[in-house]
Design a protein around this motif. Structure first.
Motif, mmCIF file in Angstrom:
data_model
loop_
_atom_site.group_PDB
_atom_site.id
_atom_site.type_symbol
_atom_site.label_atom_id
_atom_site.label_comp_id
_atom_site.label_asym_id
_atom_site.label_seq_id
_atom_site.Cartn_x
_atom_site.Cartn_y
_atom_site.Cartn_z
ATOM 1 N N MET A 126 -1.466 2.567 -14.714
ATOM 2 C CA MET A 126 -2.363 2.890 -13.596
ATOM 3 C C MET A 126 -3.815 2.555 -13.955
ATOM 4 O O MET A 126 -4.593 2.101 -13.115
ATOM 5 C CB MET A 126 -2.246 4.375 -13.222
ATOM 6 N N LEU B 290 2.095 3.491 -2.982
ATOM 7 C CA LEU B 290 1.222 4.338 -3.818
ATOM 8 C C LEU B 290 1.701 5.789 -3.929
ATOM 9 O O LEU B 290 1.756 6.336 -5.042
ATOM 10 C CB LEU B 290 -0.215 4.298 -3.278
ATOM 11 N N GLN C 222 -6.150 5.277 -0.204
ATOM 12 C CA GLN C 222 -5.568 6.565 -0.609
ATOM 13 C C GLN C 222 -6.326 7.146 -1.798
ATOM 14 O O GLN C 222 -5.772 7.907 -2.592
ATOM 15 C CB GLN C 222 -4.086 6.367 -0.928
ATOM 16 N N LEU C 223 -7.585 6.736 -1.889
ATOM 17 C CA LEU C 223 -8.393 7.109 -3.057
ATOM 18 C C LEU C 223 -8.455 8.626 -3.280
ATOM 19 O O LEU C 223 -8.215 9.084 -4.398
ATOM 20 C CB LEU C 223 -9.807 6.525 -2.898
ATOM 21 N N PRO D 176 -9.056 -2.293 -8.060
ATOM 22 C CA PRO D 176 -9.449 -0.954 -7.576
ATOM 23 C C PRO D 176 -9.356 -0.817 -6.050
ATOM 24 O O PRO D 176 -9.062 0.253 -5.541
ATOM 25 C CB PRO D 176 -10.888 -0.805 -8.062
ATOM 26 N N ALA E 35 -6.371 0.221 -11.984
ATOM 27 C CA ALA E 35 -7.712 0.680 -11.566
ATOM 28 C C ALA E 35 -8.782 -0.328 -11.976
ATOM 29 O O ALA E 35 -9.742 -0.577 -11.243
ATOM 30 C CB ALA E 35 -8.023 2.042 -12.177
ATOM 31 N N LEU F 196 -12.052 3.564 -12.784
ATOM 32 C CA LEU F 196 -12.242 3.320 -11.356
ATOM 33 C C LEU F 196 -13.737 3.316 -11.011
ATOM 34 O O LEU F 196 -14.212 2.471 -10.240
ATOM 35 C CB LEU F 196 -11.526 4.422 -10.568
ATOM 36 N N MET G 259 2.598 7.580 -7.484
ATOM 37 C CA MET G 259 2.002 8.822 -7.985
ATOM 38 C C MET G 259 3.081 9.882 -8.220
ATOM 39 O O MET G 259 3.007 10.662 -9.166
ATOM 40 C CB MET G 259 0.952 9.354 -6.996
ATOM 41 N N VAL H 215 -5.126 9.800 -4.773
ATOM 42 C CA VAL H 215 -4.861 9.276 -6.129
ATOM 43 C C VAL H 215 -5.795 9.951 -7.140
ATOM 44 O O VAL H 215 -5.352 10.460 -8.180
ATOM 45 C CB VAL H 215 -5.045 7.738 -6.152
ATOM 46 N N GLN I 295 0.821 -1.219 0.000
ATOM 47 C CA GLN I 295 0.000 0.000 0.000
ATOM 48 C C GLN I 295 0.853 1.266 0.000
ATOM 49 O O GLN I 295 0.552 2.226 -0.697
ATOM 50 C CB GLN I 295 -0.868 0.017 1.270
ATOM 51 N N LEU J 198 -6.457 0.766 -4.249
ATOM 52 C CA LEU J 198 -6.345 2.230 -4.233
ATOM 53 C C LEU J 198 -7.244 2.862 -3.178
ATOM 54 O O LEU J 198 -7.177 4.063 -2.934
ATOM 55 C CB LEU J 198 -6.740 2.782 -5.611
ATOM 56 N N ARG J 199 -8.092 2.035 -2.539
ATOM 57 C CA ARG J 199 -9.178 2.605 -1.757
ATOM 58 C C ARG J 199 -8.715 3.507 -0.622
ATOM 59 O O ARG J 199 -9.232 4.607 -0.443
ATOM 60 C CB ARG J 199 -10.048 1.465 -1.189
#
Length: 1113
Positions: free
Chosen positions: A252, A226, A266-267, A260, A256, A298, A230, A270, A223, A263-264
């Motif tokens: 990316m 991320l 740090q949604l 998906p 997604a 996403l 980015m 992101v 995690q 990414l949640r």
């Protein structure tokens, strides 16, 4: 010299110490001269077959000199020799020594300084391909060491690090578990101080790794990469390296779509970063589009992360604003105003088209409750703007989001449509066009509610827009919108407006503008199709214009106009009917026959329109059409037999062609292959297959001469996965072909063929359908296949053999198992942290499709039981383990109903032989009588009636419990509401069967009068006839409990007879009807006048009149 020796000498020369011969051969392989290239290819294939070891090593040695002009082609050829997916794969045939040398040479070449990017990429691919073959058996231990050192060593040049990271990305699924210190290495690569390429390769490796990990817990350990991922993306943009940034964005997007939830946490960060890219005006369109694509992907990742993006309405609002701004990228080009068909999209840019598509996808993905508040905030300022492009963008937006927001828009129908209709008066023609376009789209997406409620404002507005002679494109679009409106419209709504609409469309037909004329023809066709016989009034005025175009529009530039006139004539003919149309039909068919015989160009639209026109003419003329079939069928079969035009190219970066620019070709990428399919051919094929089905359906036994050719054409297309319309048509045609054969044999129109022909056809069709069901990926098409299979079983009957029944049952088991798995996955989705009401609606729709399929399975099994009766019971035994779980309370109402119905069929058609299942199923039926769902109650009480009738002593212990439950169904306060009426009637019928077959086990003096008090039943007409026959038989025997003490129930009995006789033949068979009349006459003669008079006086006046009329006739 013999040929063998000659070949050996040539091989020795090419593979000898002097590199010149090999260099020349490799040069010839890329030569533009066909002869030289063919000769070189032959030589290369021969060397591969005879000297694979020497060839592979020589190619590998060449790569140690990356500046050598033949190094690029050597890398490509070597990759083919060591790629397990290649036809040229020779690695397993090489000697162990060669294999070892080759592996070492590859790693040496990959780490050589000064490699060009192109050769480095080809080498990385070659290493990864070979490793994918060797790593499962742990046969390349050196590779892991090489990759680790290349990535981890501070002295590794950036190019080598990049190459090693790309190899790691390709092999993530093999290496993730055993690669040391992976997290730190990736973090370091993502933060490389000097090389954007290493950072992007690190991003690629991180994303591949995350996707390859089996569990969310494993993925979560990465995690914290991320932010660095980015940053790598942002740094590529900051240093102006948009090429690298676009590569990173594409990766990316892949993440997604696939993971998906990773990414949640740090949604917001992101998605916020992506929106910053999308909002940045200085970046290339391609970069901004990819950032938008990421956020939309996403939002669309519903199955893996339901409802996640709806938690970020502010970000949805920012994305929406970006897309509306992209819609401003449209130019007011003169070509648009000229209204020329070839310039359909004049002034539209790539960004404009992209934004349209994304608005549509976003609205479908997140739904109206999220999108409409956002739209409501932005639209007013766009509508109020001075600049036409902003007003235009507002209307385009409404059209694009309508499908996804339909449910919520329908609740605000007047407001939404009112906003659009206001723009019909806009000063700019492109804005007026967009308003008409929005009305057309809303008519499709919000119909039929829009048509039912707002016809009085929409149709006059469209009619008035047809008067805009200064702007033919606006006129044409107003006519086209009539088509959208008509498709969802009842004849009684459309008919009052037809005078005005048809008059205006006839005027448009006479303008000189082809786009306007084509749209007018389409609108006339749809108006006729929707209004049906009401169009007869306009036939004499309209048809001469249509025939004139058909006869005279012979120029190549008028091909589409002529095609549309054909469509319009055939739809008008169908609408007004055979009587009105038959004289003109002959003339029209003469023209079509002449056209059919002429030489037409491959892209002529008339071909496809003519296929459909012939089929409509057949529907209109029925059996009178048979003489034309010999003209129609050959080209139709030719179109149905079209082979898909498929091209397969490499999708790798070395694919020089890139994406195709041909609009007629749809491309999909599978692995490293890009598959292009020419869609126009598929459309023609689908149309032709649909028409074949229409002819079989319409002509029945008259279609017999064509069955063999059509069956051999359509049966293989049950598995035509390039185009679902082709499959659907083939599926629908199967029972029609069997029906046509069966009717022709029964009516002696089968050219001397007998039932053995029907069996032969059935033996061809039924197994093919079963096999197609196994493989069908689409739930709705699978349901259609089950429906076709059911009809085919009904038509084939006992011609089916045991082996075929076995394969049908096995197929059904597979379908039930797959359906159960899909339902389980949906239940899991419902437990996701972001699951919400929108998602619940979507799951409900998916489950309804699943129910539809189960319904067809139930019908299919019911047909097998009815056809084979007790012979089917061994198969039912096997199916029970699939069916009994469907009875559980946690299953959907439809699952429970279907399982009960299948048991009902078994109990009814296998009678005494089915008694052995009562212990397993009867408790469920008795319990299901209390279900909230009326359909389940109906199935349950019907089954209890069947078991009471055929179950003898097996049912007896359950009699008391069954009576109690039936009593509850009958006495429920809302028992006679429309929804419950069928369950009520079936419960009354079941009660009657208990009275008839288990009288000794009940208190008849209580139960029979209770049953009588429920008569007559009036909703289930099949059960009504059975129950009323039983009632009549009991009366004929002067049943003591039915008549009551001192005939106390006689008034009720006469009242029941009166109601049954008043209903004509609906509630009783003819035989029962006349028996009841005789009973009444007997009562007249045997009862004392005073009893008769008081009984008579208790009837309603209309019942008295009906009885007098019946008795006096």
């Amino acid at each position: 010299m013999d040929p063998r020796a000659e070949a050996d000498a040539a091989a020795a020369a090419v593979l000898g110490a002097d590199p010149a011969a090999l260099t020349a051969l490799l040069g010839d392989l890329t030569s533009p001269a066909n002869e030289a290239r063919s000769r070189a290819e032959g030589m290369f294939h021969a060397l591969r077959a005879s000297h694979p070891d020497a060839l592979a090593l020589r190619l590998a040695h060449l790569l140690l000199s990356p500046a050598h002009p033949s190094a690029p082609i050597a890398a490509v050829l070597l990759r083919r020799l060591i790629s397990p997916g290649s036809q040229a794969f020779v690695y397993p045939a090489l000697s162990p020594a060669t294999q070892s040398s080759l592996r070492a040479l590859l790693l040496s070449a990959a780490s050589a300084p000064g490699l060009s990017k192109s050769i480095s990429k080809k080498l990385s691919d070659a290493v990864a391909e070979l490793a994918s073959f060797l790593l499962p058996s742990n046969s390349w231990p050196d590779l892991l060491t090489f990759l680790y050192k290349s990535i981890a060593s501070p002295s590794s040049p950036p190019a080598l690090q990049e190459s090693a990271l790309n190899i790691l990305a390709r092999l993530a699924s093999h290496l993730a578990a055993g690669f040391p210190n992976l997290h730190a290495l990736l973090l370091s690569a993502l933060s490389h101080p000097s090389s954007a390429d290493v950072r992007v390769a690190g991003l690629n490796a991180a994303i591949s790794l995350i996707q390859s990990l089996p569990s969310a817990a494993d993925r979560d350990q990465f995690q914290d990469l991320l932010p660095a991922m980015m940053r790598a993306l942002a740094e590529s943009l900051n240093c102006g390296n948009e090429g690298s940034a676009q590569e990173a964005l594409e990766m990316m997007i892949e993440l997604a779509g696939a993971e998906p939830r990773f990414l949640r946490r740090q949604l917001p960060d992101v998605v916020g970063s992506m929106l910053q890219i999308a909002e940045a005006p200085g970046l290339e369109d391609g970069t901004r589009h990819l950032a938008v694509e990421f956020v939309v992907t996403l939002a669309e990742a519903r199955e893996r992360a339901p409802g996640m993006m709806r938690r970020l309405p502010r970000y949805v609002g920012r994305l929406f604003a970006v897309l509306m701004t992209m819609l401003l990228d449209v130019q007011d080009e003169p070509a648009w105003h000229a209204a020329v068909s070839e310039e359909e999209d004049a002034g539209e840019t790539g960004s404009y088209v992209f934004a349209q598509e994304c608005l549509d996808r976003l609205a479908i993905a997140v739904g109206g409750n999220t999108i409409l508040p956002v739209a409501a905030e932005l639209l007013p300022s766009f509508f109020a703007a001075e600049e036409w492009k902003r007003r235009h963008a507002a209307l385009v937006t409404i059209a694009q989001i309508a499908e996804g927001c339909a449910k919520v828009m329908i609740k605000n129908l007047e407001q939404v449509v009112g906003m659009v209709l206001n723009s019909f008066q806009d000063s700019h023609p492109r804005v007026r066009w967009a308003a008409i376009n929005a009305v057309g789209q809303l008519s499709t997406d919000l119909g039929p509610e829009l048509q039912n409620k707002l016809h009085h404002v929409v149709l006059p507005a469209l009619a008035s827009a047809m008067d805009d002679f200064q702007n033919p494109r606006v006129q044409a679009h107003a006519a086209s919108a009539i088509l959208n409106f008509s498709e969802n419209c009842r004849p009684d709504i459309l008919t009052p407006y037809l005078d005005g609409i048809v008059g205006k469309l006839l005027l448009l037909l006479q303008t000189g503008n082809q786009m306007v004329q084509e749209s007018a023809l389409t609108a006339l066709a749809s108006a006729a199709d929707s209004s049906q016989e009401h169009f007869q009034k306009y036939y004499d005025a309209v048809l001469p214009y249509l025939k004139a175009i058909l006869m005279n529009a012979t120029d190549k530039s008028n091909r589409m106009l002529r095609a549309k006139s054909m469509e319009c004539i055939s739809l008008v003919g169908m609408a007004v009917g055979k009587q009105k149309f038959k004289d003109d039909a002959k003339q029209v068919m003469e023209v079509l026959m002449t056209l059919q015989g002429s030489q037409m160009e491959a892209d002529d639209p008339i071909t496809s329109y003519m296929l459909q026109a012939w089929a409509r003419l057949c529907k209109c003329l029925g059996q009178d059409f048979i003489p034309y079939m010999s003209v129609v069928m050959p080209p139709l079969l030719q179109s149905a037999q079209l082979k898909p035009d498929v091209s397969v190219t490499s999708a790798g970066p070395e694919d020089e062609n890139g994406e195709t620019d041909d609009e007629g070709v749809e491309t999909i990428t599978l692995g490293d292959k890009r598959i292009g399919i020419r869609t126009s051919l598929l459309e023609e094929k689908a149309t032709a297959c649909n028409m074949l089905c229409c002819y079989a359906d319409e002509l029945k036994e008259g279609f017999f001469p064509w069955i063999d050719q059509v069956a051999t054409t359509l049966v293989p297309l049950l598995k035509f996965y390039f185009h679902e319309e082709v499959r659907k048509a083939a599926v629908s045609a199967m029972p029609e072909l069997l029906r046509s054969a069966k009717l022709a044999i029964e009516k002696s129109q089968s050219q001397g063929r007998d039932e053995s022909y029907l069996k032969q056809l059935s033996d061809y069709i039924v197994p093919a359908l079963v096999e197609a069901i196994h493989k069908e990926p689409d739930t709705q098409i699978c349901a259609s296949m089950m429906e076709s299979l059911n009809e085919s079983i009904q038509l084939s009957g006992t011609l089916l053999e045991e082996g075929q029944v076995r394969s049908i049952v096995d197929g059904i088991k597979e379908v039930i198992a797959a359906s159960t798995n899909r339902r389980r996955e949906r239940r899991e989705r419902a437990t996701a942290e972001d699951f919400d009401s929108e998602e619940e609606d979507l799951l409900r729709e998916e489950n309804e499709q699943e129910d539809e399929m189960l319904d067809q399975i139930g019908d299919c099994l019911g047909t097998l039981v009815k056809t084979f009766k007790t012979y089917f019971l061994p198969f039912f035994d096997e199916l029970s383990i699939y069916l009994t779980p469907m009875l559980a309370k946690d299953k959907t109402a439809e699952e429970r109903r279907i399982a009960i119905c299948i048991f009902d069929d078994v109990a009814e058609h296998c009678r005494e032989a089915a008694v052995r299942y009562y212990d397993a199923y009867l408790p469920f039926l008795i319990e299901a009588c209390t279900s909230e769902n009326p359909d389940i109650r109906q199935a349950a009480v019907y089954g209890i009636g069947i078991c009471a009738e055929f179950g003898c002593s097996a049912f007896r212990p359950r009699t008391g419990e069954a009576l109690s439950r039936l009593h509850n169904v009958i006495k429920h306060p809302n028992a006679l509401d429309l929804d419950n009426a069928m369950a009520y009637d079936n419960a009354v019928s079941a009660l009657g069967k208990i009275c008839k077959f288990h009288r000794e086990g009940i208190d008849a003096s209580q139960v029979i009068p209770a049953w009588l008090s429920c008569l007559p039943i009036k909703n289930d007409l099949i059960e009504a006839k059975i129950v009323h026959e039983q009632f009549c038989a009991m009366l004929e025997k002067s049943d003591r409990e039915l008549l009551g003490h001192n005939n106390q129930y006689l008034p009720k009995i006469v009242s029941v007879i009166a109601e049954i006789l008043c209903a004509g033949k609906d509630l009783a068979t003819e035989q029962t009807f006349s028996r009841m009349v005789n009973l009444l006459r007997q009562l007249q003669t045997t009862l004392p006048p005073s009893v008769l008079a008081s009984t008579w006086s208790s009837l309603q006046p209309q019942q008295q009149l009906a009885l007098q009329s019946v008795l006096s006739s």
